[in-house]
Design an enzyme around this catalytic site. Structure first.
Site, PDB file in Angstrom:
ATOM      1  CG  HIS A 155     -23.326  -6.021 -86.653  1.00 49.04           C
ATOM      2  ND1 HIS A 155     -24.077  -5.641 -85.569  1.00 49.04           N
ATOM      3  CD2 HIS A 155     -24.139  -5.856 -87.717  1.00 49.04           C
ATOM      4  CE1 HIS A 155     -25.278  -5.240 -85.960  1.00 49.04           C
ATOM      5  NE2 HIS A 155     -25.332  -5.373 -87.269  1.00 49.04           N
TER       6      HIS A 155
ATOM      7  NE  ARG B 159     -30.005  -4.425 -84.424  1.00 51.76           N
ATOM      8  CZ  ARG B 159     -29.602  -4.211 -85.680  1.00 51.76           C
ATOM      9  NH1 ARG B 159     -28.910  -5.123 -86.333  1.00 51.76           N
ATOM     10  NH2 ARG B 159     -29.873  -3.072 -86.286  1.00 51.76           N
TER      11      ARG B 159
HETATM   12  C1  GLV Z   1     -27.552  -3.487 -89.482  1.00 52.66           C
HETATM   13  O1  GLV Z   1     -27.407  -4.150 -88.514  1.00 52.66           O
HETATM   14  C2  GLV Z   1     -28.749  -2.756 -89.802  1.00 52.66           C
HETATM   15  O2  GLV Z   1     -29.672  -2.690 -88.976  1.00 52.66           O
HETATM   16  O3  GLV Z   1     -28.820  -2.215 -90.912  1.00 52.66           O
END
Ligand code: GLV
Length: 308
Positions: free
Chosen positions: A271, A223
């Site tokens: 991401h 994160r």
């Molecule tokens: C992606 O970031 C997840 O938490 O699956």
């Protein structure tokens, strides 16, 4: 009674149809459609509008669409007595193993350097590393961290892992809470797969970087708020960190003017290391809904005290 699906991008319709296909008998509702809040028993959420949970008086379970649940805890309208679940899914696991492996091989062989050299038609051989030259450290040995550690060990890498509580993983040297410094001092490539909690926020900072071997490489796939971005830029400029592959950011999408975009030692991905596939995940959501109806133990439940 129904399952409410909450997500503020176009992927919401894929989730609604995957759940409907999985069990056409269960009412699945897109939160933007008109509905009776008191009918909602379960919510499946991803980055929900803040404050939404207080509207639903009969909510008995909040499920994340992904592995992470930080965005649920951060919403003040979420009450910790409501059970929370997250996704544990074989595709999410193998996608992460593959993504981290790809980043490691890219770094060892310097492939991104050649992508840059192509812009100038530059033919220039660079020295490269082999598996035996590096030791990999995985920060966080949850479902994704331990599977990634095991996969890398099977590929012939020297792998070590660190987690708050002691873990035992075949082929991986495991360190716990008290041994972070020893773990860091041996990590030429550091992979962050920690959950985001108040304890881990900002953990990737100047102090941590200074404990890594000089010239280590960072792979950040957990994160954004784990990372102190300014500290990384400094560590890169000083050569303490030789490069970083960053998939997550404090602000997503990353601001167009952010210095990471033009930094020669940084590789940015949007991401996308491991993204939940609705059709693969839907059965466990439906299973949990049925468990709720029968007052049975839920699958993949989050410890709301620990925060992961
Ligand atoms: C992606 O970031 C997840 O938490 O699956």
């Amino acid at each position: 009674m129904s399952i409410l699906v909450v997500r503020q991008d176009e992927k919401i319709s894929d989730w609604v149809s995957a759940l409907q296909q999985c069990d056409p008998e269960i009412p699945i509702i897109d939160y933007r459609d008109s509905h009776q809040p008191s009918d909602v028993k379960m919510m499946l959420v991803w980055k929900q509008p803040q404050g939404i949970f207080s509207t639903y008086p009969n909510l008995e379970c909040v499920s994340s669409m992904g592995a992470g649940v930080d965005f649920i805890f951060e919403d003040p309208s979420y009450r910790k007595q409501i059970p929370m679940t997250r996704v544990v899914d074989p595709l999410l696991v193998s996608d992460m193993e593959e993504f981290v492996s790809a980043q490691i091989y890219n770094y060892l062989k310097g492939l991104h350097i050649y992508t840059g050299n192509m812009q100038q038609a530059l033919w220039e051989q660079k020295p490269y590393l082999r598996k035996s030259d590096v030791s990999i450290g995985i920060l966080g040995l949850g479902v994704l961290g331990s599977a990634t550690a095991m996969s890398l060990s099977k590929q012939g890498f020297k792998v070590q892992g660190w987690s708050q509580s002691q873990k035992i993983i075949e082929g991986v040297s495991c360190y716990d809470g008290t041994a972070l410094d020893v773990f860091l001092s041996q990590s030429d490539i550091l992979v962050n797969l920690l959950p985001l909690t108040p304890q881990t926020r900002g953990i990737l900072n100047a102090n941590l970087f200074s404990k890594l071997p000089k010239g280590s490489f960072l792979i950040q796939v957990a994160r954004g708020p784990h990372l102190e971005e300014k500290d990384l830029l400094e560590a890169l400029d000083q050569g303490q960190i030789s490069g970083a592959a960053l998939d997550v950011f404090s602000q997503e999408p990353l601001d167009k003017n952010h210095p990471f975009w033009t930094h020669k030692k940084v590789l940015i991905t949007p991401h996308c290391a491991s993204i939940s596939a609705p059709s693969s995940v839907a059965p466990q959501i439906i299973d949990n809904y049925k468990r709720l109806l029968k007052a049975q133990t839920l699958l993949n439940q989050v410890d709301t005290v620990k925060g992961y």
